[in-house]
Design an enzyme around this catalytic site. Structure first.
Site, mmCIF file in Angstrom:
data_model
loop_
_atom_site.group_PDB
_atom_site.id
_atom_site.type_symbol
_atom_site.label_atom_id
_atom_site.label_comp_id
_atom_site.label_asym_id
_atom_site.label_seq_id
_atom_site.Cartn_x
_atom_site.Cartn_y
_atom_site.Cartn_z
ATOM 1 N N LYS B 284 0.785 -1.238 0.000
ATOM 2 C CA LYS B 284 0.000 0.000 0.000
ATOM 3 C C LYS B 284 0.820 1.293 0.000
ATOM 4 C CE LYS B 284 -3.835 0.413 0.096
ATOM 5 N NZ LYS B 284 -4.859 0.441 1.130
ATOM 6 N N GLU B 291 -6.952 12.369 2.083
ATOM 7 C CA GLU B 291 -8.122 11.962 2.868
ATOM 8 C C GLU B 291 -8.315 12.890 4.066
ATOM 9 O OE1 GLU B 291 -6.206 7.915 2.918
ATOM 10 O OE2 GLU B 291 -8.324 7.316 2.979
#
Lengths: 404, 404, 404, 404
Positions: B284, B291
């Site tokens: 990841k 965000e």
């Protein structure tokens, strides 16, 4: 070092921005993460991932963390990001390979979720106790002043007679309902998310989720890993919602007391020791504490809407946005607790002025009673109402047969 | 010692509850209170309340506070409540009688109002500069990638072709509008409250309010003292409202970037140095920063609603509730500033993938263009639209005269 | 028929759900869409898309719609979805091919945007006039009662003397500031979105956007088509924000009046004709109108929050979500207008009770004045303050030289 | 005629303003007020206030109202204010003296409270049934497509494999939790307020509150009359809070479906019949229904905020402000019901594209699994994680003993 540290380095500005103040907030979560890490380690041992030596090494490491924490000596460094990383880093350093194994079968996502949920359960317990204490303080006011009659208001106008017992009793009933509400909130959130990992469960390994759930005192396992992620924010919204329901009671009580304490009413007297002064007006004795209790309802409301707004319009699975539910949760809980505590303190200090209450019970408050007395004599209510509204008509209607 | 300290002692629990964390927040207000205290002292001298000696003693005292503050050595003790008290106490200690005279003709209410308003003007100035910097970052993206064509979306579905210039340009236009919005907010709040005292003006003394207003750089005197109190909260709500308007732009930009950065789109590439990893998934590279920018819009919204909700249902004149607008104001401003700053940083780091953009420009995006080409040939739009929606019909309609 | 109707049929349940009540709300937009359609048609004629015949046919059609509308005979059928479709369908039916051409160079998106923005400008104009009217009503109260002295409150406690002029003047100042705020809002939104089509401009055709913008009375063209879409919601949030700023003034005024009207104060008297009664208490004369004004602030706040929350976390380009900003906008504007209107009416009806005001001006209100009198005699303020707080000390300090 | 009508006449503008649209909203309350009026009448008969004749006359009158209502022929005139007045007026006209007696021992306050609470219980029942239906629709999706594997996302990035069963199952679990939440809400509000009158009980008469409570199906009597008033708003906030919890689930589901339906994903296919088109782009098939479900979460949130904000800062006893909780409550419930219903409908229509799901399951999704396979071989998790993040290292680590 961060749990996910790979070969590239995160820009320091980005790092500062993303870490926020988790390293401070998380001190409140530390004991709960330790508790969950212990349960997780025992389970990993039971399913053969950790040896007995691994386990006792980790247990000793966790004990050490808790001891340091008790002495306020366990710090979460900004570069550790949060308590979860700090704990794993500490264990890795202290316990060698055993430390590197503790994260097996969990992700930071379920680790955070579990620690927060344990924290929430403990906090709700505390709020419940403070509600009990407030209930008792209300009872004490009733015991001291309950029989004093006073005006009841509708539309902020004197309406009908009531008494301190009914007035305080209304808050007692609200407190009782909020206790019930809290019990239901606990009942809802009492699901163990440990083992849901990053929100899609753990492949390959066969975790014993019942075991950890039971050890941690949860009522049941949260089965669906994607729901575990979805519950973050959803549950926090519900908890803060319960806080705002409690804060509403306090807001109304503070509104009552502030007004009844005004010179124009004089029904309630606050002792000097809870009043503050003015920097320019020498005569002032201000009920700041009541004004702040009243205002803090809105602060909790703001925290509630932060959470309810930020969890929206996001797809399933963890989104970093959700991390920002932590501070509103902590703030709402802390605010609620301190307001409950101080309100009980104020109640114990205040007095009701019986003379002022009596003086405020003016005639017009008894108009409804008059109407009902006519009803008893057989007058239909609507007519009785019109007669009671008119003094002359009332005198005529209530004349005894022998009157002239 | 508190400014209003009289003969009774405030219970310590009440004190802790009412003081809150003003003694920490107020460090940001200190320089502005010093500035205002200086102006106030000069005016008191001009109207004969302070002697020349008083004045120079106070000026020296204020200088000393600012020097200490610069070295982070001026602390506001919890028992001082806030910076305003700390300053007066310091001056009283240092300057003797002159210190005891500095509070003449003002109250803590207008003192706080003035310091906060000066702070707000300075902060809005900074936000404006950060908006400019963001605008320039947007321009740099245009300069680098502006000509790249890409799909425009409606209903989250590919709709028509657009390009990076139009896309980034939309945020440029938003930034420009928000600059205008800020200018108007400043224009509105640029009123000097100093001299309104506790909200009812100052009796007996004849203050020169024009003088202090001018020295402090305000556009005009806030004439009505009761309005000065009413403006507290009202103005803060407007300022935070401007912050949330700015944060909305950033929320949308972050929403765009987060989605276009998904593997399924690949239109935007973020450099590794601004991405974070996962504690369990080695592959990841997460756009946490985006965000969080997205999420922080909601945090500012929560602060806005705290203020707008808590100022309600209160009678005229100062109510302590209003004090709680300070933290939401500070938080909203700080959040907006840090998000503006980090967004510009992200824009400078990101790249647009020209190949991916080209690949995404699929045929159906040109249906509207097709329809308009038919319009050019004289087909009424509604018919052209129906033809363009139907491939066969379209081929038939666009056949050149010579085609078979 | 819907503008986008193709060959498949939309399920009726979906249709009912998606259409909502636009067909009712849109009656308020109809005249503005007609105005914009007229300008658009003239421009299409000027650039050669519409013939003179087309144009005059469309103009006649639009006139007919407006005449029908004036007589409440133009209905927007549920199957037409909204006023924009109803207008185009009507024109297509009446004007044949010309009707089919009117939608050239525009999309429903910019059509809606333009009509709403024209509507907003007209509404803000009306709100401004109602603010003027309220300002005049406040002035009339001052003219009638301005000189009456009354207590000013801080912390909901009698603080210092003030008078009706200062009290009403504070709302006058708030009204004036809100007028300025409105002017700034208009200045910001005064941008013509017509011609931005679905948010990415119009290919092939060369529209004259300056021409339509000028004809419609806009200050400038909204250049960036994607920003036009982004402005939907952003601008509405700003407009509703201005409404909530106005409503805050009314909320405070209503809070003042409700309290000062209580029997315990008696400072304000409301005429019977604006009070309502109780179904059970014959004596009640309730100030429902004031309570509702107070409460409606929160309703507007809720509408503001809806808009600010729903526009978040959405990517660029039109999203259907945004359609739901219409009702909150309409509701907030309507509520604000009706509250402004009724508040002015209440002000004209109320009286101030001079006797009650005088009786309320009790001694302690003059403590600050006393302190300042000592300051005039040369006592440093802090000492004067302490003396004024203590009756005996005060007597001693103010004794004339010859007193014993 | 209004219940409280006395000798002075309410100004028509005030009347219009204060009545609002209760006369429309209240059609939904009519049957519940009739039910409560019946119970009240029976009790008045039992305690001797109504004769048998009175009672049967009133029962016939109420039956007539319900019959008229069934045929949509019972209208609440604007001058009747609300359904409660309309009913009493009707009964007074039809039943003579019996009609004038029906209001004995109750006030409009407890009459409204009782009707609303019965309405709420009925509505929560309906919402529960719609939640069940949604749960079943989710199960049907699982039955049809449950085994299809698909990517799970974190940070809006492909993270780990999941399947439709787990995805839909997460919403199933949310629905189940919300069912529990509703049960708890009912449990809390299930208290009969009838007989609390205007909030201070009924003097003189000895009502049998147990009797009415039992007949109306309440779990218990709401003993404290002042708490009955306090519960108005408090309970509504809790009910709307439950609605927003449900709407959050739908918001997330709609967010998932909207994104997975994008061409870039293609995981979810929506049938044409639930998509809408564009007025300018012939190719568009827009998921308006999903966007609106998503957006309506925010509408419910706005209604929640209205209620929670407006009930604040008010003293005990009825305040007219509270009347304005009715419309938010109705709107929130209606919105929640229609969204639950339409979501189930969408789920039944959609399909999952197995091929697209398979194609999306790219290699990197299995990195965690790889790491855990190393853990099985005895590698500590943190090392396994680092190896799995690096392809070469992974190959080396997983080489069988015999490999070169």
């Amino acid at each position: 070092m961060k749990l996910w540290k790979k070969d590239y380095s995160l820009d320091t500005r980005i790092e500062k921005f993303t870490v926020g103040n988790d390293h401070i907030l998380d001190l409140d979560l530390l004991e709960f993460d330790c508790k969950a890490s212990r349960a997780h380690a025992r389970m990993l041992n039971a399913i053969g991932v950790l040896t007995e030596d691994d386990l006792s090494s980790l247990m000793a490491g966790i004990d050490e963390i808790l001891e340091l924490h008790e002495r306020d000596e366990f710090t979460i460094r900004e570069q550790d990001e949060d308590c979860h990383t700090a704990i794993e880093n500490f264990l890795t350093e202290k316990c060698g390979d055993a430390g590197k194994k503790i994260h097996t079968g969990r992700s930071r996502n379920d680790q955070v979720l579990t620690a927060i949920r344990l924290f929430e359960k403990a906090q709700i317990q505390e709020i419940g106790e403070l509600l009990d204490a407030l209930g008792e303080a209300l009872d004490r006011v009733c015991a001291r002043f309950g029989k004093i009659e006073m005006p009841g208001y509708t539309h902020m106008q004197r309406a009908m007679p009531t008494d301190v017992k009914m007035w305080m009793g209304s808050f007692r009933a609200a407190v009782d309902d909020d206790k019930r509400l809290l019990a239901r909130v606990v009942d809802m959130i009492d699901q163990c998310p440990l083992g849901t990992a990053a929100g899609f469960g753990v492949p390959v390994l066969d975790l014993d989720r019942e075991m950890t759930s039971k050890e941690l005192g949860f009522a049941r396992v949260m089965e669906n890993p994607m729901y575990a992620q979805m519950s973050r924010g959803k549950f926090e919204a519900i908890i803060i919602g319960a806080c705002s329901s409690i804060m509403f009671d306090l807001n109304k009580l503070a509104s009552d007391l502030t007004m009844y304490n005004m010179r124009e009413f004089g029904l309630v007297t606050l002792p000097d020791k809870i009043c503050t002064g003015s920097s320019i007006m020498p005569q002032k004795r201000n009920p700041d504490v009541l004004e702040l209790i009243r205002a803090k309802y809105h602060m909790v409301l703001g925290e509630e809407f932060k959470v309810k707004s930020l969890i929206s319009n996001l797809i399933s699975g963890y989104n970093r946005d959700i991390q920002l539910t932590k501070e509103p949760l902590f703030t709402a809980i802390e605010t609620t607790k301190s307001c409950l505590d101080i309100t009980a303190f104020v109640l114990d200090g205040m007095t009701i002025d019986e003379e002022a209450c009596k003086a405020a019970l003016t005639d017009e408050l008894y108009a409804t009673e008059k109407a009902y007395k006519l009803v008893k004599r057989g007058v239909p209510f609507r007519e009785a109402y019109r007669i009671a509204a008119n003094t002359d008509a009332y005198k005529k209607a209530t004349r005894s047969p022998g009157d002239k």
